[in-house]
Write a protein that holds these residues in place. Structure first.
Motif, short mmCIF file in Angstrom:
data_model
loop_
_atom_site.label_atom_id
_atom_site.label_comp_id
_atom_site.label_asym_id
_atom_site.label_seq_id
_atom_site.Cartn_x
_atom_site.Cartn_y
_atom_site.Cartn_z
N ARG A 196 3.81 -0.45 12.90
CA ARG A 196 3.39 -1.78 12.49
C ARG A 196 4.45 -2.81 12.82
O ARG A 196 4.20 -4.00 12.77
CB ARG A 196 3.08 -1.81 11.00
CG ARG A 196 1.81 -1.00 10.68
CD ARG A 196 1.35 -1.21 9.28
NE ARG A 196 2.44 -1.01 8.34
CZ ARG A 196 2.42 -1.41 7.09
NH1 ARG A 196 1.38 -2.06 6.62
NH2 ARG A 196 3.43 -1.18 6.29
N THR A 215 -3.58 3.96 7.53
CA THR A 215 -2.83 4.76 6.55
C THR A 215 -2.68 3.97 5.25
O THR A 215 -2.96 4.48 4.17
CB THR A 215 -1.42 5.10 7.10
OG1 THR A 215 -1.58 5.90 8.26
CG2 THR A 215 -0.60 5.84 6.08
N GLU A 216 -2.26 2.72 5.39
CA GLU A 216 -2.06 1.89 4.20
C GLU A 216 -3.38 1.64 3.47
O GLU A 216 -3.43 1.63 2.25
CB GLU A 216 -1.42 0.56 4.59
CG GLU A 216 -0.01 0.70 5.11
CD GLU A 216 0.92 1.37 4.11
OE1 GLU A 216 0.88 1.03 2.91
OE2 GLU A 216 1.68 2.26 4.53
N TYR A 264 -2.07 1.12 10.32
CA TYR A 264 -2.66 0.18 9.36
C TYR A 264 -3.66 0.89 8.45
O TYR A 264 -3.74 0.61 7.25
CB TYR A 264 -3.33 -0.98 10.10
CG TYR A 264 -2.33 -1.95 10.70
CD1 TYR A 264 -1.80 -2.98 9.94
CD2 TYR A 264 -1.90 -1.81 12.01
CE1 TYR A 264 -0.88 -3.86 10.48
CE2 TYR A 264 -0.98 -2.68 12.56
CZ TYR A 264 -0.47 -3.70 11.79
OH TYR A 264 0.45 -4.57 12.33
N ARG A 266 -4.30 4.84 1.68
CA ARG A 266 -3.35 5.15 0.63
C ARG A 266 -3.59 4.27 -0.60
O ARG A 266 -3.71 4.76 -1.72
CB ARG A 266 -1.91 4.96 1.13
CG ARG A 266 -0.85 5.50 0.20
CD ARG A 266 0.52 5.24 0.76
NE ARG A 266 0.77 3.80 0.83
CZ ARG A 266 1.34 3.11 -0.14
NH1 ARG A 266 1.73 3.72 -1.23
NH2 ARG A 266 1.53 1.82 -0.02
N THR A 267 -3.71 2.96 -0.39
CA THR A 267 -3.91 2.08 -1.54
C THR A 267 -5.26 2.35 -2.19
O THR A 267 -5.38 2.26 -3.41
CB THR A 267 -3.80 0.59 -1.15
OG1 THR A 267 -4.51 0.40 0.06
CG2 THR A 267 -2.38 0.17 -0.97
N SER A 313 4.17 -11.75 6.30
CA SER A 313 3.59 -10.84 7.29
C SER A 313 3.03 -11.59 8.48
O SER A 313 2.99 -11.06 9.59
CB SER A 313 2.54 -9.91 6.67
OG SER A 313 1.85 -10.52 5.65
N THR A 326 4.27 4.54 9.67
CA THR A 326 3.70 3.21 9.39
C THR A 326 4.70 2.09 9.71
O THR A 326 4.32 1.06 10.25
CB THR A 326 3.23 3.07 7.93
OG1 THR A 326 4.28 3.50 7.08
CG2 THR A 326 2.00 3.89 7.68
N THR A 327 5.98 2.28 9.37
CA THR A 327 6.95 1.22 9.64
C THR A 327 7.09 1.00 11.14
O THR A 327 7.09 -0.13 11.62
CB THR A 327 8.34 1.60 9.08
OG1 THR A 327 8.16 2.23 7.83
CG2 THR A 327 9.20 0.38 8.92
N ASN A 330 6.20 7.43 6.16
CA ASN A 330 6.79 6.10 6.11
C ASN A 330 7.28 5.66 7.47
O ASN A 330 7.11 4.51 7.86
CB ASN A 330 7.97 6.07 5.13
CG ASN A 330 7.50 5.95 3.71
OD1 ASN A 330 6.47 5.34 3.44
ND2 ASN A 330 8.21 6.56 2.79
N ALA A 373 -1.98 8.92 5.36
CA ALA A 373 -2.08 8.71 3.92
C ALA A 373 -1.74 10.00 3.19
O ALA A 373 -1.04 9.98 2.17
CB ALA A 373 -3.49 8.24 3.56
N LYS A 405 1.96 10.35 3.22
CA LYS A 405 2.65 9.41 2.33
C LYS A 405 2.43 9.73 0.86
O LYS A 405 3.23 9.36 0.01
CB LYS A 405 2.16 7.98 2.61
CG LYS A 405 2.88 7.31 3.75
CD LYS A 405 2.59 5.85 3.78
CE LYS A 405 3.84 5.06 4.04
NZ LYS A 405 3.64 3.63 4.07
#
Lengths: 231, 237
Positions: B68, B121-122, B119, B125-126, A159, B64-65, B61, B46, B49
């Motif tokens: 980023r 969102t991730e 960012y 989500r996690t 990354s 975010t793709t 998706n 989030a 997703k």
């Protein structure tokens, strides 16, 4: 509705800047990695001054915007008379080398942290086992610490590579005609913002996606001995 | 001609102290605004997703793709040029001829918000995935409605799990505001550039800008770490 011939024309013009983007990325990653190894070694050193300098380096380049670093090098270094007279000046006068230097210094700070984290994540048991087998010093590093650290650090370094690809876009601000520089010129000359943006975005996405794919292929190769974990 | 550093950086009539400080304020406003817009987008992202509908997941998706994977500066240009094109079209359709553009601060907040949203969102989500499913079941077994579950169980824990990642995102948002200097927002870097140009002291003023970014990052980082500790208290045994 979609003006395909314009999109293709834009793509052709942008592709002319792709080698410069990749070159900047490659050079700065290479120099940055070498610097990072030195910085990481200094950060792990027993000598306090080395540790202090390494920590300052990391703190400075991770805590300030890349654009500030680029401006400091591009506009600031010329102010130092000793530097203007030195053999380095023919390089530092060029925006290209200023961009490479700024990007390399920037990535070296992040990469040093990645290396530090990866080495720290090597399980103590593995090192103890190696010591029990009589390994120490360079042999221990070459056989045990570095291979395991490489596996731990590679995904994070992947990354960082993608961040660097994106970071080279700032070189356009100091007049370099890489992909973003060309895109900016196309936007301001044609004013067809959305079309140019979509093509440029797609090109960057393609490059970053391919990089991500390459990294995960290397990762899989390095972790072949864990292959049974996958179904 | 020869002015001392204290005079150059001071608060006197010739000093750049006050302009730099107010520019730091703009930087802080842009970063905060961008981060908040990003939080809103991040929560929506989030939710997309984590949705059961494949089409919604696909949108999440894609968001975010896309944001980023491409340089932030391009997104700043998109909002800068694109915003004025769209606004001018709307105004012209409404019968107002001429050229219109959005204020640079608004553009900056939106552009940074969209990027940091991807960012965030991730991060959300996690954090949500780390929730203990048993607690959700226990909550609904106690008769909590979906909103109450969200308020009492999901939101506090998701926030706590997401906070370290959000802290990192805040730091990069803060640094990204420097990009807004290219669209004419008088934030820290642009103000430093103006000062460097008129005094011919780029090393000094860009250095000062760097130090100010470091200081803002350190101070805000300190408060985030304290909040993190505070929220972690409920989980320590």
């Amino acid at each position: 509705m979609i003006d395909w011939s314009f999109l293709i024309e834009v793509l052709q013009k942008l592709l002319a800047g792709l080698p410069l983007t990749l070159q900047l990325t490659g050079f700065s990653l290479l120099i940055g990695f070498i610097l990072a190894v030195i910085v990481a070694a200094a950060a792990a050193s027993r000598i306090r001054v080395f540790r202090w300098v390494a920590n300052c380096h990391v703190e400075l380049f991770r805590g300030t915007p890349l654009l500030v670093q680029i401006f400091l090098i591009y506009y600031g270094l010329g102010q130092i008379p000793e530097l203007r007279q030195s053999f380095l000046w023919p390089f530092l006068r060029e925006p290209y080398w200023c961009a490479v230097l700024a990007l390399a210094l920037n990535t070296s700070a992040y990469t040093a942290e990645i290396i530090r984290g990866a080495v720290q994540a090597v399980p103590a048991g593995e090192i103890e086992a190696a010591r029990a087998c009589g390994m120490s010093g360079f042999l221990l590093r070459r056989r045990i610490i570095w291979p395991i650290a490489l596996r731990q650090g590679l995904p994070v370094y992947g990354s960082e590579i993608i961040l660097m690809i994106k970071g080279t876009s700032l070189a356009s601000i100091i007049t370099l005609n890489e992909v973003t520089g060309i895109a900016y010129k196309l936007i301001s000359s044609t004013y067809r913002i959305f079309e140019v943006f979509i093509v440029t975005g797609a090109l960057y996405l393609l490059v970053t996606a391919l990089t991500g794919l390459a990294i995960s292929l290397i990762e899989r190769r390095l972790n072949v001995h864990h292959a049974y974990r996958r179904t | 001609m020869t002015m001392g550093i204290t005079e150059l950086l001071g608060f006197g009539p010739q000093g750049w102290g006050m302009p730099l400080l107010s520019a730091a304020g703009i930087t802080l406003v842009a970063a905060t605004g961008g981060f908040l817009v990003g939080s809103l987008l991040g929560l929506c992202g989030a939710a997309l997703k984590l949705s059961r509908t494949p089409a919604l997941r696909w949108i999440g998706n894609f968001y975010t793709t896309f944001f980023r994977g491409i340089p932030e500066i391009l997104i700043v240009y998109l909002f800068y040029f694109g915003g004025s094109v769209v606004l001018t079209k709307i105004m012209n359709l409404g019968g107002l001829p001429g050229f219109f553009s959005l204020p640079a601060l608004l553009i900056g907040v939106l552009a940074i918000g969209v990027v940091s949203g991807a960012y965030q969102t991730e991060a959300y989500r996690t954090a949500f995935m780390r929730l203990d499913r048993g607690q959700l079941e226990a909550g609904s077994a106690c008769g909590m409605s979906r909103f109450l579950l969200l308020r009492r169980i999901i939101a506090p824990q998701t926030l706590r799990f997401a906070l370290p990642a959000l802290g990192n995102i805040w730091q990069s948002v803060l640094k990204e505001t420097a990009l807004l200097s290219v669209i004419g927002l008088t934030e820290l870097l642009r103000q430093a550039g103006t000062a460097a140009g008129s005094t011919r002291e780029p090393l000094l003023f860009y250095g000062v800008a760097a130090v100010m970014f470091l200081v803002i990052g350190r101070i805000t980082g300190f408060f985030i770490a304290r909040t993190e500790k505070h929220l972690a208290k409920a989980w320590s045994r």
